[in-house]
Design a protein around this motif. Sequence first.
Motif, short mmCIF file in Angstrom:
data_model
loop_
_atom_site.label_atom_id
_atom_site.label_comp_id
_atom_site.label_asym_id
_atom_site.label_seq_id
_atom_site.Cartn_x
_atom_site.Cartn_y
_atom_site.Cartn_z
N VAL A 1 1.01 -1.26 -0.02
CA VAL A 1 0.12 0.02 -0.03
C VAL A 1 0.77 1.33 0.03
N TYR A 2 2.22 1.04 0.15
CA TYR A 2 3.01 2.04 0.29
C TYR A 2 4.35 1.94 -0.47
N THR A 3 5.37 2.60 -0.31
CA THR A 3 6.56 2.46 -1.10
C THR A 3 7.09 1.13 -1.06
N GLU B 1 3.34 16.98 -8.08
CA GLU B 1 4.56 17.36 -8.90
C GLU B 1 5.86 16.71 -8.46
N ARG B 2 5.94 16.02 -7.33
CA ARG B 2 7.03 15.48 -6.99
C ARG B 2 6.67 13.96 -6.20
N ILE B 3 6.30 13.08 -7.03
CA ILE B 3 5.73 12.07 -6.10
C ILE B 3 6.79 10.94 -6.15
N LEU B 4 7.31 10.73 -4.91
CA LEU B 4 8.38 10.05 -4.26
C LEU B 4 9.61 10.30 -5.08
N GLY B 5 10.47 9.58 -5.85
CA GLY B 5 11.48 10.25 -6.78
C GLY B 5 11.12 9.89 -8.10
N GLY C 1 -2.68 6.44 0.06
CA GLY C 1 -1.75 5.32 0.94
C GLY C 1 -1.34 6.08 2.28
N LYS C 2 -0.88 7.15 2.32
CA LYS C 2 -0.35 7.83 3.49
C LYS C 2 -1.48 7.75 4.64
N LEU C 3 -2.89 8.18 4.14
CA LEU C 3 -4.05 8.10 5.20
C LEU C 3 -4.35 6.64 5.26
N PHE D 1 1.13 18.42 3.96
CA PHE D 1 1.42 18.87 2.77
C PHE D 1 2.47 17.60 2.25
N GLU D 2 2.14 16.91 0.92
CA GLU D 2 2.77 15.69 0.84
C GLU D 2 3.18 15.64 -0.80
N ASP D 3 4.31 15.53 -0.88
CA ASP D 3 4.93 15.54 -2.29
C ASP D 3 4.60 16.63 -3.24
N PHE D 4 4.79 17.77 -2.68
CA PHE D 4 4.93 19.06 -3.60
C PHE D 4 6.32 19.20 -4.10
N ASN E 1 4.63 19.86 6.70
CA ASN E 1 5.30 19.03 5.44
C ASN E 1 5.78 17.70 5.84
N ASP E 2 5.23 16.55 5.29
CA ASP E 2 5.77 15.44 5.68
C ASP E 2 7.30 15.13 5.17
N ASP E 3 7.54 15.66 3.77
CA ASP E 3 8.95 15.48 3.15
C ASP E 3 9.87 16.21 3.93
N ILE E 4 9.26 17.46 4.32
CA ILE E 4 10.59 18.48 4.84
C ILE E 4 10.56 17.81 6.45
N SER F 1 15.85 7.67 -0.85
CA SER F 1 15.01 8.11 -2.06
C SER F 1 14.27 6.71 -2.28
N ASN F 2 13.07 7.18 -2.60
CA ASN F 2 12.10 6.19 -3.00
C ASN F 2 11.49 6.35 -4.35
N PRO F 3 10.81 5.48 -5.11
CA PRO F 3 10.87 4.12 -4.47
C PRO F 3 12.23 3.28 -4.73
N GLY G 1 14.36 3.94 6.92
CA GLY G 1 14.09 5.22 7.36
C GLY G 1 13.24 5.89 6.57
N ASN G 2 11.85 5.71 6.98
CA ASN G 2 10.75 6.27 6.37
C ASN G 2 9.95 7.13 7.14
N ASN G 3 9.31 8.16 6.42
CA ASN G 3 8.65 9.25 7.54
C ASN G 3 7.40 8.44 7.96
N ALA G 4 6.91 7.16 7.64
CA ALA G 4 6.07 6.57 8.05
C ALA G 4 5.83 6.05 9.61
C1 LIG Z 1 8.23 8.77 1.92
C2 LIG Z 1 7.76 9.95 1.08
O1 LIG Z 1 7.27 10.75 1.67
C3 LIG Z 1 8.32 10.37 -0.08
O2 LIG Z 1 9.32 9.35 -0.46
O3 LIG Z 1 7.94 11.40 -0.69
#
Ligand SMILES: CC(=O)C(=O)O
Length: 576
Positions: free
Chosen positions: A123-125, A176-180, A194-196, A266-269, A289-292, A431-433, A475-478
């Motif tokens: 369900v996630y990366t 605009e910036r979905i994972l990598g 997925g995050k929710l 905020f996610e993946d901006f 912001n989850d990514d920051i 970096s993901n995925p 090492g994931n913000n999850a």
């Molecule tokens: C885990 C995560 O938030 C990302 O890769 O953008």
Amino acid sequence: MSSTLKENGGGVSDLYGENSATEDQLITPWNFSVASGSTLLRDPRYNKGLAFTENERDAHYLRGLLPPAVFTQDLQEKRMMHSLRQYEVPLHRYTALMDLQERNERLFYRLLIDHVEELLPVVYTPTVGEACQKYGSIYRRPQGLYISLKEKGKILEVLKNWPEKSIQVIVVTDGERILGLGDLGCQGMGIPVGKLSLYTALGGVRPSACLPITIDVGTNNETLLNDEFYIGLKQKRAIGKEYEELLEEFMSAVKQNYGEKVLVQFEDFANHNAFTLLEKYSSSHLVFNDDIQGTASVVLAGLIASLKLIGGTLADHTFLFLGAGEAGTGIADLIALEISKQTKAPVEETRKKIWLVDSKGLIVGSRLESLQHFKKPWAHEHEPVKGLLDAVKAIKPTVLIGTSGVGKTFTKEVVEAMASNNEKPLIFALSNPTSQSECTAEEAYTWSKGRAIFASGSPFDPVEYEGKVFAPGQGNNAYIFPGLGLGLIMSGAIRVRVEMLLAASEALAAQVSQENYDKGLIYPPFTNIRKISAHIAANVATKAYELGLASHLPRPKDLVKYAERCMYSPGYRSYR
Ligand SMILES: CC(=O)C(=O)O
Ligand SMILES: NC(=O)C1=CN([C@@H]2O[C@H](COP(=O)(O)OP(=O)(O)OC[C@H]3O[C@@H](n4cnc5c(N)ncnc54)[C@H](OP(=O)(O)O)[C@@H]3O)[C@@H](O)[C@H]2O)C=CC1
Ligand SMILES: [Mg+2]
């Protein structure tokens, strides 16, 4: 009717705006009825499938609509896991799980909670990344709420269309910036969904309180623009005033509809919007912001924990990042702050042992003028250095952190250089995925001759090297956002502060056991995540109370127990 309610269009206590509407205003004629028969079977929130009891089948007009067998939820879970394991292609598991979520929500969460290590990668990366890339072709039913440029001027009405009224967490992306994986436009919806689902499974926030949102301002991804199955707006991304106005309308509508205490993640901006949005709304809304920030908190936790294995204090270490965007500078900021807190040295000083490399090389003083604002604090005095390998040789870091979004960038030479400078090099390939991971677990252990302490953003299986098994950490913000969110919600916090991120890191690091350390792990296993989230939530809530930002009063005495009590449990309920 008070004048405040009239002014804010109904506020939270008049969710449908019926009471505050004047005679010439339009309202929605909501109708609530008790579900029964096939309607009940089609309602994922209440459907129990074969687990409806004989009495419930009689009372709710289900006779004949189900085969005669009555299953327990345990048996349904066993059957579903058996069926999922038949799929060899991860994306097929993903679609099967999404189907289950839309058919029987409690069974979905039961599976996710009981098999977290097995199902998180689905369900996630990494699988959610592939799902977003192929979202247009695997699309069956809409999930979450889509707000596009077409809805400009009508966002409040769009929010009111969402069937749930009592929302506690929104995860929002503009794709605009979905994972990598870059700009996936509207197809980024897989990420908030997925995050929710992790907010519920890992942090115990009830599913009906979670709202995934994708803001569609177009996409610059030519492949999607030329794809006949693309589900989003077929235009280039709106920028500047047009973008800002849409986001401003969205943020106001959220506050107007759900009040002060709804958490917006905020996610993946992309970073050219992410930092600005965070700065703009953090003083007026409950946002993070989850990514920051989430990423910073999880990495700091891993670093604090790793000191048990490599010794010293944070201040004794030298950090080098590959990637100086949201994740890289977010982590760097929090490390500098924590060292400053521990040593009482000014943060301008503590930054000096933290170095970052971006696509143009090491960030150094001579580049200051041309740097984006979030990179400027990291422009230390040093001669220009082009590549990562030369940077490792020049800076001699003890910790190497990959946040570039580019796979295979920690080459054999880079890992060997880390290993020649350090007895136990600490290597994070965040970096993901998986395809974008800076190196694999196997590469990190093999190239360092089994000496690296390694964690990655996407999971890797344990690796055997010279007869010894190495278990890489994730090492994931999850690890952080579900507990952080729960802590904010249960304390009724109205703002997020950096002290809360530090509190979350400390709580997570404290959950790493001696048994974990003995295996070289710097994160606890995800199997215990609900307990971990309760501890993170309690620490975050404690900070919210200390800072005077909590509105849930009086403060519960035992916040860990309170967090556990607040958590959603997926067992079936009996129907009268
Ligand atoms: C885990 C995560 O938030 C990302 O890769 O953008
Ligand atoms: N594990 C986790 O929990 C998380 C992982 N991530 C992952 O981190 C990655 C980056 O995310 P984010 O920080 O938001 O992205 P950004 O776009 O904000 O930053 C990417 C950075 O990497 C740099 N970069 C790109 N290519 C190279 C290269 N070849 N060599 C050196 N530097 C390079 C960019 O340089 P420039 O500025 O010059 O363009 C930029 O500084 C993604 O893969 C994401 O999935 C993100 C959040 C959480
Ligand atoms: Mg993210």
